[in-house]
Design a protein around this motif. Sequence first.
Motif, PDB file in Angstrom:
ATOM      1  N   ALA A 177       0.872  -0.874   0.446  1.00 44.95           N
ATOM      2  CA  ALA A 177      -0.127   0.081  -0.304  1.00 44.95           C
ATOM      3  C   ALA A 177       0.978   1.534   0.050  1.00 44.95           C
ATOM      4  CB  ALA A 177      -1.067   0.199   1.181  1.00 44.95           C
ATOM      5  N   ARG A 178       2.061   1.430   0.823  1.00 46.47           N
ATOM      6  CA  ARG A 178       2.787   2.613   0.988  1.00 46.47           C
ATOM      7  C   ARG A 178       3.534   2.550  -0.419  1.00 46.47           C
ATOM      8  NH1 ARG A 178       3.608   0.243   7.341  1.00 46.47           N
ATOM      9  NH2 ARG A 178       2.017   1.483   7.662  1.00 46.47           N
ATOM     10  N   LEU A 179       3.739   1.478  -1.002  1.00 45.37           N
ATOM     11  CA  LEU A 179       4.640   1.449  -2.033  1.00 45.37           C
ATOM     12  C   LEU A 179       3.695   2.785  -3.302  1.00 45.37           C
ATOM     13  CD1 LEU A 179       6.411  -1.938  -2.727  1.00 45.37           C
ATOM     14  CD2 LEU A 179       7.542   0.215  -2.235  1.00 45.37           C
ATOM     15  N   GLN A 180       2.426   2.033  -3.082  1.00 43.03           N
ATOM     16  CA  GLN A 180       1.441   2.388  -3.914  1.00 43.03           C
ATOM     17  C   GLN A 180       1.840   4.050  -4.061  1.00 43.03           C
ATOM     18  OE1 GLN A 180      -1.782   0.349  -3.928  1.00 43.03           O
ATOM     19  NE2 GLN A 180      -3.446   0.992  -6.346  1.00 43.03           N
ATOM     20  N   TRP A 181       1.442   4.192  -2.441  1.00 40.66           N
ATOM     21  CA  TRP A 181       1.206   5.571  -2.463  1.00 40.66           C
ATOM     22  C   TRP A 181       2.105   7.011  -2.670  1.00 40.66           C
ATOM     23  CZ3 TRP A 181      -3.013   8.402  -0.817  1.00 40.66           C
ATOM     24  CH2 TRP A 181      -3.046   9.859  -0.726  1.00 40.66           C
ATOM     25  N   SER A 182       3.044   6.340  -2.861  1.00 41.77           N
ATOM     26  CA  SER A 182       4.474   7.096  -3.209  1.00 41.77           C
ATOM     27  C   SER A 182       4.496   6.608  -4.473  1.00 41.77           C
ATOM     28  CB  SER A 182       5.934   5.731  -2.165  1.00 41.77           C
ATOM     29  OG  SER A 182       5.970   5.043  -3.204  1.00 41.77           O
ATOM     30  N   LEU A 183       3.700   6.073  -5.072  1.00 43.32           N
ATOM     31  CA  LEU A 183       3.899   6.006  -6.467  1.00 43.32           C
ATOM     32  C   LEU A 183       2.643   7.616  -6.881  1.00 43.32           C
ATOM     33  CD1 LEU A 183       4.996   4.984  -9.456  1.00 43.32           C
ATOM     34  CD2 LEU A 183       3.402   4.072  -9.659  1.00 43.32           C
ATOM     35  N   TYR A 184       1.313   7.283  -6.883  1.00 38.15           N
ATOM     36  CA  TYR A 184       0.766   8.733  -6.501  1.00 38.15           C
ATOM     37  C   TYR A 184       1.320   9.461  -6.609  1.00 38.15           C
ATOM     38  CZ  TYR A 184      -2.874   4.746  -7.709  1.00 38.15           C
ATOM     39  OH  TYR A 184      -3.202   3.770  -8.245  1.00 38.15           O
ATOM     40  N   LEU A 185       1.805   9.640  -4.778  1.00 39.96           N
ATOM     41  CA  LEU A 185       3.089  11.574  -4.755  1.00 39.96           C
ATOM     42  C   LEU A 185       3.261  11.533  -5.459  1.00 39.96           C
ATOM     43  CD1 LEU A 185       3.296  10.551  -1.003  1.00 39.96           C
ATOM     44  CD2 LEU A 185       1.212  12.293  -1.618  1.00 39.96           C
ATOM     45  N   ARG A 186       4.483  10.530  -6.573  1.00 35.70           N
ATOM     46  CA  ARG A 186       4.745  11.689  -7.692  1.00 35.70           C
ATOM     47  C   ARG A 186       4.628  11.983  -8.643  1.00 35.70           C
ATOM     48  NH1 ARG A 186       7.943   6.890  -5.999  1.00 35.70           N
ATOM     49  NH2 ARG A 186       7.471   5.853  -7.497  1.00 35.70           N
ATOM     50  N   HIS A 187       2.866  10.973  -8.406  1.00 39.11           N
ATOM     51  CA  HIS A 187       2.464  11.431 -10.205  1.00 39.11           C
ATOM     52  C   HIS A 187       1.330  11.292  -9.742  1.00 39.11           C
ATOM     53  CE1 HIS A 187       6.148  10.274 -12.575  1.00 39.11           C
ATOM     54  NE2 HIS A 187       6.052   9.146 -11.768  1.00 39.11           N
ATOM     55  N   PRO A 188       0.385  12.175  -9.342  1.00 39.31           N
ATOM     56  CA  PRO A 188      -1.152  12.637  -9.061  1.00 39.31           C
ATOM     57  C   PRO A 188      -1.903  12.704  -9.906  1.00 39.31           C
ATOM     58  CG  PRO A 188       0.692  14.099  -8.285  1.00 39.31           C
ATOM     59  CD  PRO A 188       0.742  13.329  -9.335  1.00 39.31           C
TER      60      PRO A 188
END
Length: 313
Positions: A177-188
């Motif tokens: 989940a945190r890996l996925q969240w970090s990806l969305y933070l980089r690419h909103p």
Amino acid sequence: MRRTGSGSAAPYLRIVREIERRIDTGALRPGDRVPSIRQAAAQWGVATATAAKALDTLRRQGRVVAIPRVGTMVAEPGPPRSGTGRARRKRHPVTPGPNDERARVVHAAIALADAQGFEAVSMRAIAATLGMPTMSLYGLLRGKEEMATLMADTVFGELELPPEPPPGWRAHLELAARLQWSLYLRHPWLPRLMSLTHPQPLPNLLKFGNWGMSAILGLGLDPETARTVWWAVANHVRGTATNLEAQHDAELHTGLTPDQWYTAHLPSLHAALSTRTAPLDDRLEFDLTAFFEAGLRLLLDGAAVQIGRQHRP
């Protein structure tokens, strides 16, 4: 003898001249679609054969180019011939490009979306960024829909998945989940391209899904429960992340961070929500990452109950 003045021009020539006028005045620019045969027939009130003749004339003149599965587009202007008269337009061949060239285009689209949002991504904007003719991109990609698919798969390829995940299903799911969240933070812009109901079989997305799903395989759960747990976690991340792009747009529009917005609107929020069941703190703060983490804990606590009921060591 048949008159050829503008008032009595053959019907197909009226269409040709109008589309040429739109191109020459900039109303239609290179890479823009021109009316299809059916659209032209309806717009000018002529038979489809007449509309087809008009578009064929424009193609032979080099003013437009037909691209399979895309449509007829305004061609890029070519160099003028020697002598007087109108410059001829050069057709650009539509042939598959090498993978490295396509990757360059996709990375340019990602950079554009990161900087300006997904709405800013267009074939014309990408071509301008790369200094390429717009039409040349259609030899590499069919359009924005395919571009979006490749953008999503490319950024999911950024995830570095440890070959040995942390022990225990909960720690594994938290990391996913945190890996996925970090990806969305980089690419909103990415969450809007993800779909729970219409998922696309993207290689890097499937790789991530298989890695995350492996956290609950072998726990003795029935397949439906196992899928539901993983989908609930992945969708919690994606659903929360849909607010990232909206938050960015709201900050640009209002000039206020979420904390500043809440502070400015506390009086009206108090009036609307301050009840025994919905108290409001005067120091109200809001952080999407903290909200994501709190929601993840609640979700995994519930999953632990369900897994505990079915788990067979």
